[in-house]
Design a protein around this motif. Structure first.
Motif, mmCIF file in Angstrom:
data_model
loop_
_atom_site.group_PDB
_atom_site.id
_atom_site.type_symbol
_atom_site.label_atom_id
_atom_site.label_comp_id
_atom_site.label_asym_id
_atom_site.label_seq_id
_atom_site.Cartn_x
_atom_site.Cartn_y
_atom_site.Cartn_z
ATOM 1 N N VAL A 9 -23.312 -11.845 -29.887
ATOM 2 C CA VAL A 9 -24.095 -12.734 -30.736
ATOM 3 C C VAL A 9 -23.326 -12.875 -32.043
ATOM 4 N N ASP A 10 -23.002 -14.119 -32.423
ATOM 5 C CA ASP A 10 -22.242 -14.362 -33.648
ATOM 6 C C ASP A 10 -22.933 -13.751 -34.854
ATOM 7 N N LYS A 11 -22.141 -13.130 -35.706
ATOM 8 C CA LYS A 11 -22.583 -12.533 -36.967
ATOM 9 C C LYS A 11 -23.581 -11.397 -36.791
ATOM 10 N N LEU A 12 -23.693 -10.855 -35.541
ATOM 11 C CA LEU A 12 -24.601 -9.744 -35.315
ATOM 12 C C LEU A 12 -23.889 -8.590 -34.631
ATOM 13 N N GLY A 13 -23.185 -8.854 -33.537
ATOM 14 C CA GLY A 13 -22.487 -7.784 -32.839
ATOM 15 C C GLY A 13 -22.043 -8.207 -31.449
ATOM 16 N N ILE A 14 -21.463 -7.244 -30.735
ATOM 17 C CA ILE A 14 -20.981 -7.501 -29.384
ATOM 18 C C ILE A 14 -21.820 -6.719 -28.392
ATOM 19 N N ALA A 15 -21.634 -7.012 -27.112
ATOM 20 C CA ALA A 15 -22.426 -6.367 -26.067
ATOM 21 C C ALA A 15 -22.288 -4.851 -26.144
ATOM 22 N N GLY A 16 -23.424 -4.167 -26.083
ATOM 23 C CA GLY A 16 -23.443 -2.712 -26.144
ATOM 24 C C GLY A 16 -23.776 -2.166 -27.509
ATOM 25 N N ASP A 17 -23.784 -2.993 -28.537
ATOM 26 C CA ASP A 17 -24.114 -2.538 -29.884
ATOM 27 C C ASP A 17 -25.619 -2.354 -30.033
ATOM 28 N N VAL A 18 -26.009 -1.328 -30.775
ATOM 29 C CA VAL A 18 -27.413 -1.123 -31.133
ATOM 30 C C VAL A 18 -27.584 -1.717 -32.528
ATOM 31 N N VAL A 19 -28.500 -2.691 -32.656
ATOM 32 C CA VAL A 19 -28.684 -3.383 -33.919
ATOM 33 C C VAL A 19 -30.144 -3.331 -34.355
ATOM 34 N N GLU A 20 -30.350 -3.442 -35.646
ATOM 35 C CA GLU A 20 -31.683 -3.507 -36.234
ATOM 36 C C GLU A 20 -31.875 -4.929 -36.759
#
Length: 148
Positions: A9-20
């Motif tokens: 996801v642009d400006k958020l992260g790549i597959a496998g990342d844990v995001v808030e």
């Protein structure tokens, strides 16, 4: 809301990342689109599987991306589409059409989400598209649209 990304996801992260992320963004966009799954202790185990799948299909670095760029830019890509006698297409050429044409021309498998057109392709003739292979490497692919 804590999520595990299943695709880039642009400006958020790549597959496998844990995001808030904010609850509305996660609930209304990321989850329905299938770009993320909810984080729990059980899904924490799925992260390794997601990262292995990402590494298998991902470009392995700038050097590898530059090799792919030279390979793709050297191809003669042709896309067949239905057109009127005047040369106007019934519809337009999509990113999926171009990705399939690159594969048929003998090139590597290209993800349709990495293909972009400077303007919509709605006529027969020669056009150019950009394929983002890596953050620093973009291939510019000349292709010809022919009437079916």
């Amino acid at each position: 809301m804590k999520l595990i990304l299943t695709s880039t996801v642009d400006k958020l992260g790549i597959a496998g990342d844990v995001v808030e992320v904010k609850d509305g963004y996660g609930r209304n966009f990321l989850l329905p689109q299938g770009k993320a799954i909810r984080w729990t202790r059980g899904t924490e185990k799925q992260i390794e599987g997601i990262k292995r799948a990402r590494d298998a299909r991902e470009v392995r670095g700038v050097e590898h991306a530059q090799e792919l760029r030279s390979q793709i830019e050297g191809l003669k890509v042709t896309v067949a589409a239905r057109a009127s006698e005047a040369g106007h297409l019934f519809g337009s050429v999509t990113a999926a059409d171009l990705a399939l044409a690159v594969k048929k021309a003998g090139g590597p498998t290209v993800d349709k989400r990495t293909v972009s057109f400077p303007k919509p392709v709605k006529s027969v003739g020669t056009h150019t598209a950009a394929i983002k292979l890596h953050q620093a490497v973009t291939a510019h692919v000349p292709f010809e649209v022919v009437a079916q």
